[in-house]
Design an enzyme around this catalytic site. Structure first.
Site, short mmCIF file in Angstrom:
data_model
loop_
_atom_site.label_atom_id
_atom_site.label_comp_id
_atom_site.label_asym_id
_atom_site.label_seq_id
_atom_site.Cartn_x
_atom_site.Cartn_y
_atom_site.Cartn_z
N TYR A 142 77.71 4.69 -9.40
CA TYR A 142 78.44 5.15 -10.58
C TYR A 142 78.58 4.05 -11.63
CZ TYR A 142 79.87 9.29 -7.87
OH TYR A 142 79.89 10.45 -7.13
N LYS A 189 74.62 4.73 4.86
CA LYS A 189 73.27 5.26 5.07
C LYS A 189 72.34 4.07 5.32
CE LYS A 189 70.54 8.88 5.21
NZ LYS A 189 70.62 9.81 6.36
N ASP A 222 75.40 11.63 6.46
CA ASP A 222 75.07 13.02 6.79
C ASP A 222 75.71 13.45 8.10
OD1 ASP A 222 73.40 11.09 7.87
OD2 ASP A 222 71.56 12.25 7.67
N ASP A 246 83.25 9.88 -2.66
CA ASP A 246 83.50 10.98 -3.59
C ASP A 246 83.16 12.31 -2.93
OD1 ASP A 246 83.94 12.52 -5.84
OD2 ASP A 246 82.25 11.73 -6.98
N ASP A 250 86.03 15.23 -0.98
CA ASP A 250 86.12 16.61 -1.44
C ASP A 250 85.84 17.59 -0.30
OD1 ASP A 250 86.81 15.85 -3.95
OD2 ASP A 250 84.94 16.41 -4.92
#
Length: 360
Positions: A142, A189, A222, A246, A250
């Protein structure tokens, strides 16, 4: 106690839910003998409309002068639906995080018995879910270099992290774990990304040198996304980078039964900011239907985290739970004969003001 609170109501339902949190804070002042001074400032789409800047210098000054910040939400369809807009409300949020050094977002995920049937997961899966996500907030993709080719056919976003950025949030996560169930899960990851391999290397070294008493495990993002659905009670403290945090926060918010129930804190080197996670929900703005409990519980986090007022924070949380047990519920939880935003705020504030939820 006398403290200054910056109030940034923002866009959409932000003003409505923030007003309910302010009601509850004022009830705390009366019940516990504190004095809070509130200063409002503009941020987001309303700030763009008024000044052309989503985070104007005047708002930064108000935040810097405060002891804590109570924040509503940012976002408006007229900017979201315009891909060519040069100035966007979200730019104000990123600018605020950078200017105030807000490098860690803390999101607790708790379930309530009364919301068990509202969760998309089976009741047995969400029972006793209680974990907190520490999301790095000012680095990663970001904030990395980005751009497009001149012909518009290629674009890039760069994910960059430094050792120091990883260390400072890792410290907060491990310290929190020691006060909870002594378990940290690093979500990354590392099988694909060089930045994730740096995260894993730094966190391993830091854990071994400083927090060997805390259980540390690792999970690819994942797999973590699946685990949050299959076995959410497995987690205690989740530590992760900006974009992964992020997304999974959620996802985690949905399993509680209502995104409107969850608060968050953004902390760093200076003043801390507290906000509900639900966003601006422009479709519900002005309808008096939004769930204010996320904002009210954010106020509880503010009192606890920034002011050290543990009893007062506990009283607010008890009042929120009691109100739900009494059937005071907005439309996101109960479709038939729901209560309004203001009715929920009034009920919780009255419980605190009457001392019905005060915990010694």
């Amino acid at each position: 106690m006398e403290k200054k609170i910056a109030v940034l109501k923002g866009d959409g339902i932000g003003p409505e839910v923030t007003d309910q949190a302010l009601k509850v804070l004022k009830a705390v002042e009366k019940t516990f003998g504190h004095t809070f001074h509130y200063t409002e400032a503009l941020v987001g789409a309303v700030a763009i409309d008024a000044t052309g800047n989503p985070f104007p210098p005047e708002t930064l000054k108000v935040c810097q002068d405060a002891d804590a910040i109570l924040f509503g939400a940012i976002g408006h369809p007229k900017y979201d639906n315009d891909p060519k807009a040069k100035v966007r409300p979200e730019q104000g949020l990123l600018a605020m995080r950078k200017a105030l050094g807000l490098f860690a977002n803390i999101r607790p995920v708790n379930t309530y018995k009364i919301l068990a049937n509202a969760s998309p997961l089976r009741a047995d899966l969400v029972q006793n879910v209680d974990f907190v996500v520490f999301r790095e907030l000012t680095g990663g993709i970001y904030f990395g270099a980005r751009g497009r080719s001149e012909d518009g056919n290629m674009a890039f976003d760069t994910c960059t992290y430094t050792r120091d950025e990883i260390l400072r949030i890792s410290k907060l996560a491990f310290e929190s774990a020691r006060l909870r169930k002594n378990h940290v899960t690093l979500v990354d990851k590392a099988n694909v990304l060089a930045s994730s391999r740096l995260w894993r290397e730094v966190v391993k070294e830091y854990h071994a040198a400083n927090f060997a008493d805390v259980t540390l495990d690792f999970m690819f993002v994942d797999n973590a996304a699946m685990k949050i659905i299959q076995q959410p009670a497995f987690f205690d403290v989740v530590l992760t980078e900006n974009m992964f945090g992020d997304i999974i926060t959620d996802e985690a918010s949905v399993i509680t039964g209502s995104m409107g129930m969850l608060p968050s804190a953004s902390v760093g080197s200076e003043v801390a900011l507290f906000e509900p996670i639900h966003g601006s929900y422009p479709e519900g703005a002005g309808l008096n239907i939004a769930n204010p409990n996320g904002a009210i519980l954010s106020a509880a986090m503010l009192l606890e985290t920034s002011f050290g007022l543990l009893k007062e924070a506990k009283a607010i949380r008890a009042a929120v739970e009691q109100a739900m047990e009494d059937g005071i519920l907005t439309i996101d939880i109960r479709r038939e004969k729901p209560n309004s935003t203001t009715e929920v705020g009034d009920y919780v504030a009255n419980l605190v003001a009457k001392g019905a939820s005060v915990v010694a």
